[in-house]
Write a protein that holds these residues in place. Sequence first.
Motif, short mmCIF file in Angstrom:
data_model
loop_
_atom_site.label_atom_id
_atom_site.label_comp_id
_atom_site.label_asym_id
_atom_site.label_seq_id
_atom_site.Cartn_x
_atom_site.Cartn_y
_atom_site.Cartn_z
N LEU A 56 26.64 -39.49 8.03
CA LEU A 56 25.65 -38.54 8.53
C LEU A 56 24.38 -38.51 7.68
O LEU A 56 23.27 -38.66 8.23
CB LEU A 56 26.27 -37.14 8.63
CG LEU A 56 25.38 -36.07 9.29
CD1 LEU A 56 24.95 -36.51 10.68
CD2 LEU A 56 26.12 -34.73 9.36
N PRO A 57 24.47 -38.35 6.36
CA PRO A 57 23.22 -38.39 5.58
C PRO A 57 22.54 -39.75 5.62
O PRO A 57 21.30 -39.83 5.54
CB PRO A 57 23.67 -38.03 4.16
CG PRO A 57 25.14 -38.27 4.13
CD PRO A 57 25.62 -38.00 5.51
N LEU A 58 23.32 -40.82 5.78
CA LEU A 58 22.71 -42.14 5.89
C LEU A 58 21.88 -42.26 7.17
O LEU A 58 20.77 -42.81 7.16
CB LEU A 58 23.79 -43.22 5.86
CG LEU A 58 24.36 -43.57 4.48
CD1 LEU A 58 25.60 -44.45 4.63
CD2 LEU A 58 23.33 -44.26 3.61
N ILE A 108 37.77 -48.54 5.29
CA ILE A 108 36.94 -47.85 6.27
C ILE A 108 37.77 -47.27 7.39
O ILE A 108 37.60 -46.11 7.79
CB ILE A 108 35.87 -48.81 6.82
CG1 ILE A 108 34.85 -49.15 5.72
CG2 ILE A 108 35.16 -48.22 8.03
CD1 ILE A 108 33.86 -50.22 6.11
N THR A 109 38.70 -48.08 7.93
CA THR A 109 39.48 -47.62 9.08
C THR A 109 40.55 -46.60 8.70
O THR A 109 41.02 -45.85 9.56
CB THR A 109 40.14 -48.81 9.78
OG1 THR A 109 40.91 -49.56 8.83
CG2 THR A 109 39.09 -49.72 10.40
N SER A 110 40.94 -46.56 7.43
CA SER A 110 41.98 -45.61 7.02
C SER A 110 41.42 -44.26 6.60
O SER A 110 42.17 -43.30 6.42
CB SER A 110 42.80 -46.20 5.86
OG SER A 110 42.00 -46.41 4.72
N GLN A 111 40.10 -44.17 6.43
CA GLN A 111 39.47 -42.90 6.03
C GLN A 111 38.32 -42.56 6.97
O GLN A 111 37.16 -42.42 6.53
CB GLN A 111 38.96 -43.00 4.59
CG GLN A 111 40.04 -43.35 3.57
CD GLN A 111 39.50 -43.42 2.16
OE1 GLN A 111 38.83 -42.50 1.69
NE2 GLN A 111 39.79 -44.50 1.47
N PRO A 112 38.57 -42.41 8.27
CA PRO A 112 37.48 -42.21 9.22
C PRO A 112 36.68 -40.93 8.98
O PRO A 112 35.46 -40.91 9.18
CB PRO A 112 38.19 -42.17 10.58
CG PRO A 112 39.61 -41.80 10.25
CD PRO A 112 39.88 -42.41 8.92
N LEU A 113 37.34 -39.84 8.56
CA LEU A 113 36.61 -38.60 8.34
C LEU A 113 35.66 -38.71 7.15
O LEU A 113 34.52 -38.22 7.20
CB LEU A 113 37.59 -37.43 8.13
CG LEU A 113 38.45 -37.07 9.35
CD1 LEU A 113 39.38 -35.92 9.01
CD2 LEU A 113 37.55 -36.69 10.54
N ASP A 114 36.12 -39.38 6.09
CA ASP A 114 35.25 -39.58 4.93
C ASP A 114 34.06 -40.46 5.31
O ASP A 114 32.93 -40.21 4.89
CB ASP A 114 36.04 -40.22 3.79
CG ASP A 114 37.01 -39.26 3.13
OD1 ASP A 114 37.01 -38.08 3.52
OD2 ASP A 114 37.77 -39.69 2.25
N VAL A 115 34.34 -41.50 6.09
CA VAL A 115 33.27 -42.39 6.53
C VAL A 115 32.24 -41.62 7.35
O VAL A 115 31.03 -41.80 7.19
CB VAL A 115 33.84 -43.57 7.34
CG1 VAL A 115 32.72 -44.36 8.03
CG2 VAL A 115 34.65 -44.50 6.44
N ALA A 116 32.73 -40.72 8.21
CA ALA A 116 31.82 -39.93 9.05
C ALA A 116 30.93 -39.02 8.19
O ALA A 116 29.74 -38.87 8.46
CB ALA A 116 32.62 -39.10 10.05
N ARG A 117 31.51 -38.43 7.15
CA ARG A 117 30.72 -37.54 6.30
C ARG A 117 29.66 -38.32 5.52
O ARG A 117 28.56 -37.83 5.28
CB ARG A 117 31.63 -36.78 5.33
CG ARG A 117 32.45 -35.71 6.03
CD ARG A 117 32.81 -34.60 5.07
NE ARG A 117 31.65 -33.95 4.47
CZ ARG A 117 31.77 -32.98 3.56
NH1 ARG A 117 32.96 -32.55 3.17
NH2 ARG A 117 30.67 -32.43 3.04
N ILE A 118 30.01 -39.53 5.09
CA ILE A 118 29.04 -40.36 4.39
C ILE A 118 27.97 -40.87 5.35
O ILE A 118 26.80 -41.00 4.99
CB ILE A 118 29.75 -41.55 3.70
CG1 ILE A 118 30.73 -41.05 2.65
CG2 ILE A 118 28.74 -42.51 3.07
CD1 ILE A 118 31.67 -42.13 2.13
N LEU A 143 27.52 -50.49 6.95
CA LEU A 143 28.18 -50.11 8.20
C LEU A 143 27.23 -49.31 9.09
O LEU A 143 27.20 -49.47 10.31
CB LEU A 143 29.43 -49.27 7.90
CG LEU A 143 30.16 -48.65 9.09
CD1 LEU A 143 30.84 -49.73 9.92
CD2 LEU A 143 31.18 -47.61 8.63
N ILE A 144 26.42 -48.45 8.47
CA ILE A 144 25.45 -47.63 9.21
C ILE A 144 24.11 -48.34 9.31
O ILE A 144 23.45 -48.33 10.36
CB ILE A 144 25.28 -46.26 8.53
CG1 ILE A 144 26.63 -45.57 8.35
CG2 ILE A 144 24.33 -45.38 9.33
CD1 ILE A 144 27.40 -45.38 9.64
#
Length: 397
Positions: A296-298, A284-294, A361-362
């Motif tokens: 948003l729809p959540l 999670i902490t190494s891919q913050p941009l991917d986490v952010a994109r996931i 996480l969300i």
Amino acid sequence: MTTARAADPAGAPDPAGAPDPAGAPGPAGAASSRDDGAGVVARLSTLDRFLAVWILLAMAAGLGLGRAVPGLDDVLAKVETGGISLPIALGLLIMMYPVLAKVRYDRLDAVTGDRRLMASSLVVNWVAGPAVMFALAWIFLPDLPEYRTGLIVVGLARCIAMVIIWNDLACGDREAAAVLVALNSVFQVLAFGLLGWFYLDLLPGWLGLGDGENLDISMGKIALNVVIFLGVPLLAGFLTRRVGERRLGRAAYEERFLPRIGPWALYGLLFTIVLLFALQGETITSQPLDVARIALPLLVYFALMWFGTFALGKAIGLAYDRTATLAFTAAGNNFELAIAVAIATFGVTSGQALAGVVGPLIEVPVLVALVYVSLAWRRKFTPAEPAAAAAPRNPAP
């Protein structure tokens, strides 16, 4: 939790109509009392008063452990059987047992007889929920098929565990929550694989969205998930109440025994959150941009499902407690099943697995916030309801 409602030692609003710490009269609709903010806070225990803080700290601790302790996620991932993490299973069982021990099982007939509630739950959970997540996944992640598939899998896994906690904190109907969770569990076993085929294989081809994904998950594995995360704590809670009431009497059971085990629900919740985020802290902490994109729809999904279902409950004339229960069962998802399916089908390092992990996480902070929204709605609008609508569906024995 039991400490959040001083008016009833079992943690439920006082059926006689006495005001509870949430600030609204009990279900009998006595509109003469409403606690101010100071009164509400004063009646909460330290655990419940700072619930959001403890959950945020648990999430941070899990992420920190996942980053600071090399190999911790591998160690935790290996302690499993049948694709189910034993430490997480332990946390969920500890979390659910006290709440299910509070359920008055002799009142379930009043819930199963409410056709509006049962029919609405089935439609919202098994028709609207997966369809909404499918649409949002394609709208927000058209260029990221792995994350998109992971989100669709999350949408198919209807909640059977944490929703009981959110419902209890929001002063929802415990008996209704038990029935709706059991209903979701039956449909999860029967419909998960079929809906997975429909939304991942069939529908994308129909809509010209490209090739589908094959979701390889057995009905037996889903049934095992249901038995462990619902069947075990449900049986334990039922037997505890039956034996406890027989030996102590209902009053002593609810006034002396339940307050002792009540805080363990929160301990189990925090323990589960720490483990969940420790398992995927580095990812999670190494891919913050991917986490952010996931994420948003959540966020959009949880908001649409909760507010839409809450509005539906009010529109069909459900009382607050059952409306809240309907909304939380619709908005929550079975993240454990979603993660297990994603890992078993696509691999532990797959984008689908990451999408499953971002789910809690969300979901956790969003549904905690919605608990406060729900209670605020209850304080503001419940006293104004007509007496017939506000009358208790489960009168005191």
